[in-house]
Design an enzyme around this catalytic site. Sequence first.
Site, PDB file in Angstrom:
ATOM      1  N   ARG A  55       0.810  -1.220   0.000  1.00  0.00           N
ATOM      2  CA  ARG A  55       0.000   0.000   0.000  1.00  0.00           C
ATOM      3  C   ARG A  55       0.848   1.277   0.000  1.00  0.00           C
ATOM      4  O   ARG A  55       0.351   2.355  -0.288  1.00  0.00           O
ATOM      5  CB  ARG A  55      -0.996  -0.006   1.172  1.00  0.00           C
ATOM      6  CG  ARG A  55      -2.247  -0.817   0.876  1.00  0.00           C
ATOM      7  CD  ARG A  55      -3.330  -0.680   1.928  1.00  0.00           C
ATOM      8  NE  ARG A  55      -3.086  -1.507   3.093  1.00  0.00           N
ATOM      9  CZ  ARG A  55      -2.645  -1.056   4.261  1.00  0.00           C
ATOM     10  NH1 ARG A  55      -2.398   0.227   4.433  1.00  0.00           N
ATOM     11  NH2 ARG A  55      -2.458  -1.880   5.259  1.00  0.00           N
ATOM     12  N   TYR A 107     -16.879  16.492 -16.406  1.00  0.00           N
ATOM     13  CA  TYR A 107     -16.811  15.031 -16.430  1.00  0.00           C
ATOM     14  C   TYR A 107     -17.783  14.484 -15.387  1.00  0.00           C
ATOM     15  O   TYR A 107     -17.702  14.848 -14.208  1.00  0.00           O
ATOM     16  CB  TYR A 107     -15.378  14.564 -16.133  1.00  0.00           C
ATOM     17  CG  TYR A 107     -15.290  13.066 -16.072  1.00  0.00           C
ATOM     18  CD1 TYR A 107     -15.274  12.315 -17.240  1.00  0.00           C
ATOM     19  CD2 TYR A 107     -15.283  12.405 -14.853  1.00  0.00           C
ATOM     20  CE1 TYR A 107     -15.227  10.933 -17.192  1.00  0.00           C
ATOM     21  CE2 TYR A 107     -15.238  11.021 -14.802  1.00  0.00           C
ATOM     22  CZ  TYR A 107     -15.213  10.296 -15.976  1.00  0.00           C
ATOM     23  OH  TYR A 107     -15.181   8.932 -15.913  1.00  0.00           O
ATOM     24  N   ASP A 180      -8.042  19.691 -14.395  1.00  0.00           N
ATOM     25  CA  ASP A 180      -8.185  18.375 -15.008  1.00  0.00           C
ATOM     26  C   ASP A 180      -8.030  18.595 -16.508  1.00  0.00           C
ATOM     27  O   ASP A 180      -8.959  19.018 -17.187  1.00  0.00           O
ATOM     28  CB  ASP A 180      -9.565  17.793 -14.664  1.00  0.00           C
ATOM     29  CG  ASP A 180      -9.821  16.447 -15.353  1.00  0.00           C
ATOM     30  OD1 ASP A 180      -9.011  16.043 -16.209  1.00  0.00           O
ATOM     31  OD2 ASP A 180     -10.845  15.804 -15.027  1.00  0.00           O
ATOM     32  N   LYS A 205      -6.402   7.508 -19.859  1.00  0.00           N
ATOM     33  CA  LYS A 205      -6.699   8.072 -21.176  1.00  0.00           C
ATOM     34  C   LYS A 205      -5.398   8.237 -21.968  1.00  0.00           C
ATOM     35  O   LYS A 205      -4.725   7.271 -22.231  1.00  0.00           O
ATOM     36  CB  LYS A 205      -7.466   9.372 -20.987  1.00  0.00           C
ATOM     37  CG  LYS A 205      -8.625   9.274 -19.953  1.00  0.00           C
ATOM     38  CD  LYS A 205      -9.718   8.323 -20.357  1.00  0.00           C
ATOM     39  CE  LYS A 205     -10.738   8.042 -19.250  1.00  0.00           C
ATOM     40  NZ  LYS A 205     -11.327   9.203 -18.607  1.00  0.00           N
TER      41      LYS A 205
END
Length: 389
Positions: A55, A107, A180, A205
């Site tokens: 983690r 988004y 973003d 993306k």
Amino acid sequence: MTDTTNRKASSVTRTVQALHFVETETGAVVPSIQPTATYARDENYAVRKPYFYRRDGSQTTAHAEAVIADLEGAEDAMLFASGMSACTALVETLPPGAHVVIPRVMYHGVLALFRRYEGQGRLSVSDYAAGDLDEMRAAMRPGETALVWVETPNNPNWEVTDIAGAAKIAHDAGALLLTDCTGTPPCLTRALDHGADLSFHSATKYLNGHSDVTAGVLAVRNPDEMWEAIATLRTSQGTVLHSFDAWLLIRGMRTLFLRVERASDNAMAIARHFQGHRHIESVLYPGLPEDPGHEVSCRQTNGRFGGMMSLIVKGSEQNAIDVARFCQVFYPATSLGGVESLIEHRKTVSGPDFPVHPCLLRLSIGIEDVDDLIWDLEQALSRVYDSGA
Ligand SMILES: *Cc1c(COP(=O)(O)O)cnc(C)c1O
């Protein structure tokens, strides 16, 4: 005469070579994948830095983070298992009741996240029309607003927001600016250079570019307590990007510049072709000189405009769905930024309450032969409108 003393390789070269990676033991030019979930203590029974357990991250993930930080001109970058887990960590770290300013339409996943927190009384949210700095300024509460969120270009209408202008508005009010710029990755837009404090990308993306990884990244100019808090949250939630996915991301990023160049050129050709087309109401693409966002985009996107655009088709919502359905080269799928082109009827995908034109088709333009892409849209449009289907 060539200066042979020193030359700092360009961003293109550094990204292609994943920061001129060479494995010291073997000379391998490709990094190994380090999948371990746990790390042995040293001979003094002390924890070896910097990892104790999965983690915390891994060297493979850290390598991908270093490549992105370099691309972004950032001090540090943090990779998460998805874009949404990065956004969630950031929002979780805001103080309870914090005021945030966000685009009214953006988004859909991030918008739903903010609205959910608002509904639970955990955040206070004001909104502005994407790209409109006057509305953004009016929404600010100086001394109280903690965060301004800018998505540029902004889903699904691709409005462009002036990042430097937004940074001034945010900073004048004592707020942080987060951008973003998933639609124009750092080979086109380096948001931190324009004044953003935090840069977010869905690395699912363009950064990865092959539709085989989900990942999200935050990059920061000045790491502070909030940055530390985000890191702590990532460790406690275990949302760090897995090594295998980080390795794929490193490989994907080597071709980022080439892919985005080609996708942008294809998108420009498609936008030009369908401008004024008899079956098309409008083409939404900041690369077009007539687009309201063109001028600002020229200042902050490095000469190309990315592969994302929308077409608003004439006729009914069903006509638009049929165009998406009849495509043979474009895939009728969500997501964006991959090598393959995607088409999506946004109203179907974002739900009935989401304010989007019912005839809007969002296109993620890939790197295929552009003539095939234009042919495909033409044949789908023709089947819908010319044959009375
Ligand atoms: C995809 C996307 C996200 C969310 O990222 P995931 O990797 O899908 O979780 C956020 N913002 C934008 C603009 C996106 O395109």
